[in-house]
Motif scaffolding. Structure first.
Motif, PDB file in Angstrom:
ATOM      1  N   GLU A   1      18.933 -11.425  44.044  1.00 46.84           N
ATOM      2  CA  GLU A   1      18.024 -10.160  43.681  1.00 46.84           C
ATOM      3  C   GLU A   1      17.242 -11.175  42.873  1.00 46.84           C
ATOM      4  O   GLU A   1      15.747 -11.280  43.014  1.00 46.84           O
ATOM      5  N   GLU A   2      17.745 -11.150  41.666  1.00 51.05           N
ATOM      6  CA  GLU A   2      16.814 -11.979  40.444  1.00 51.05           C
ATOM      7  C   GLU A   2      15.836 -13.139  40.833  1.00 51.05           C
ATOM      8  O   GLU A   2      14.938 -13.176  41.291  1.00 51.05           O
TER       9      GLU A   2
ATOM     10  N   ILE B   1      12.943 -11.545  43.347  1.00 51.50           N
ATOM     11  CA  ILE B   1      11.482 -11.985  42.809  1.00 51.50           C
ATOM     12  C   ILE B   1      11.029 -12.891  41.964  1.00 51.50           C
ATOM     13  O   ILE B   1       9.715 -12.580  42.758  1.00 51.50           O
TER      14      ILE B   1
ATOM     15  N   LEU C   1       9.368 -14.278  44.765  1.00 49.21           N
ATOM     16  CA  LEU C   1       8.461 -13.534  45.527  1.00 49.21           C
ATOM     17  C   LEU C   1       7.158 -13.696  44.271  1.00 49.21           C
ATOM     18  O   LEU C   1       5.853 -13.807  44.509  1.00 49.21           O
ATOM     19  N   LYS C   2       7.398 -13.707  43.709  1.00 49.70           N
ATOM     20  CA  LYS C   2       6.420 -14.120  41.954  1.00 49.70           C
ATOM     21  C   LYS C   2       5.387 -15.697  42.244  1.00 49.70           C
ATOM     22  O   LYS C   2       4.347 -15.616  42.034  1.00 49.70           O
TER      23      LYS C   2
ATOM     24  N   ARG D   1       5.258 -16.814  44.506  1.00 49.45           N
ATOM     25  CA  ARG D   1       4.308 -16.800  46.243  1.00 49.45           C
ATOM     26  C   ARG D   1       3.004 -16.974  46.078  1.00 49.45           C
ATOM     27  O   ARG D   1       2.389 -16.841  46.952  1.00 49.45           O
ATOM     28  N   VAL D   2       3.001 -16.087  45.068  1.00 52.06           N
ATOM     29  CA  VAL D   2       1.247 -15.165  44.656  1.00 52.06           C
ATOM     30  C   VAL D   2       0.477 -16.594  44.344  1.00 52.06           C
ATOM     31  O   VAL D   2       0.750 -16.903  44.284  1.00 52.06           O
TER      32      VAL D   2
ATOM     33  N   LYS E   1      13.739 -11.975  54.385  1.00 53.21           N
ATOM     34  CA  LYS E   1      13.153 -12.603  55.214  1.00 53.21           C
ATOM     35  C   LYS E   1      13.320 -13.722  54.792  1.00 53.21           C
ATOM     36  O   LYS E   1      13.938 -13.863  53.475  1.00 53.21           O
TER      37      LYS E   1
END
Lengths: 147, 168
Positions: free
Chosen positions: B22-23, B26, B29-30, B32-33, B162
């Motif tokens: 989970e961590e 996150i 995801l951060k 990839r920005v 995903k």
């Protein structure tokens, strides 16, 4: 390419004579909604709840964020967090990531008297809409009064 | 023998990865920005927030069908309705949904800026069968000229991640 990543976290709190009092919620990419509220006033205990929300809830949350156009704003001219309190709003939407901080906002008067009334107003209303959604979700699911 | 043992070890590994997956999710995801903005990224930013654990949740009860993916709430089953017309009235929504059973609770929240409806409703039925039939009958239907979507609000399990966010 994945542009559908989404993450949102909001925190408001301060440290004062009743200790660390705060409200925080977070929507994780896997749908987990975490809610925490700590008010030490009258020895209230901390509420910590979590539940998985559906994709439909995440989609609606994303719509609310996108409609608000918060990702276009910038916190550089907003009041800085102070002893009275601190707000944090962190959102990842696709390839954009914001992490805004500001002081507590008492009312629209504070917003209008600030250096960036338009941006702060956007933040102010979005936070209200987000809290409203989260309080409904947590309140209905756990049958509690979140605040 | 060795194979079985190895499988066992593998299992353990996967569990561990899942635990902090989970961590990791996150963080990935951060990473990839492409665009970051805000004072929250500055190192001198002294946040007062603290890391919390031991969050409470509701577990599934024995007397519900095991194939149900929706999560039961304390007092029933909650639907997330979206696409509601901003000028709809509570009675419009109430009338449409109460055809399928007694509504125990409904939140039809307002847009704080405009005062009109925000566009979503959370509707609670006491009985699973009522909630299911409202969901199946009204999802994709029309209310005051708008197409509404009706889904469960809460799930037992996470939204499937995903593929790429799990890749190393």
């Amino acid at each position: 390419m994945s542009t559908r990543d989404f993450y949102l976290r909001y925190y408001v709190g301060h440290k004062g004579k009743f200790g660390h009092e705060f409200l925080e919620f977070e929507f994780r990419p896997d749908g987990k909604l975490r809610y925490a509220n700590n008010s030490n006033y009258k020895n209230d205990t901390m509420i910590r709840k979590e539940v998985y929300v559906s994709q439909a809830v995440i989609n609606e949350l994303r719509r609310i964020v996108e409609d608000s156009e918060i990702m276009k704003e910038d916190d550089s001219a907003w009041p800085v967090p102070d002893r009275v309190g601190r707000q944090e709003l962190e959102i990842v939407n696709g390839e954009e990531h914001i992490s805004f901080t500001t002081s507590k906002i008492g009312s629209l008067v504070d917003v209008n008297n600030s250096k960036d009334p338009e941006g702060l107003r956007c933040f102010y209303y979005l936070v209200q809409d987000l809290k409203c959604l989260v309080f409904s979700l947590i309140g209905l699911h756990f049958k509690i009064k979140p605040i | 023998m060795a194979d079985i043992l190895e499988l066992g070890i593998h299992h353990g590994d996967e569990m561990t990865i899942d635990d902090d997956g989970e961590e990791v999710g996150i963080e990935k995801l951060k990473e990839r920005v492409r665009k970051r903005k805000g004072r929250g990224f500055t190192a001198s930013d002294n946040s007062t927030r603290e890391v919390l654990d031991n969050f409470e949740s509701i577990s599934a009860t024995d007397n519900e069908p095991s194939d149900v993916q929706a999560q039961r709430s304390v007092e029933g089953w909650i639907l997330m309705v979206t696409g509601i017309h901003e000028e709809a009235h509570e009675e419009d929504v109430q009338a449409r949904f109460s055809e399928y059973g007694e509504i125990k609770n409904m939140h039809l929240n307002l847009d704080r800026r405009t005062g009109f409806l925000k566009g979503y409703a959370l509707i609670q039925f006491e009985h699973f069968k009522d909630a299911v039939s409202a969901k199946n009958s009204l999802d994709g239907g029309e209310l005051l000229g708008n197409v509404i979507n009706v889904e469960w609000a809460f799930m037992k399990k996470s939204i499937p991640t995903k593929g790429r966010s799990r890749r190393h």
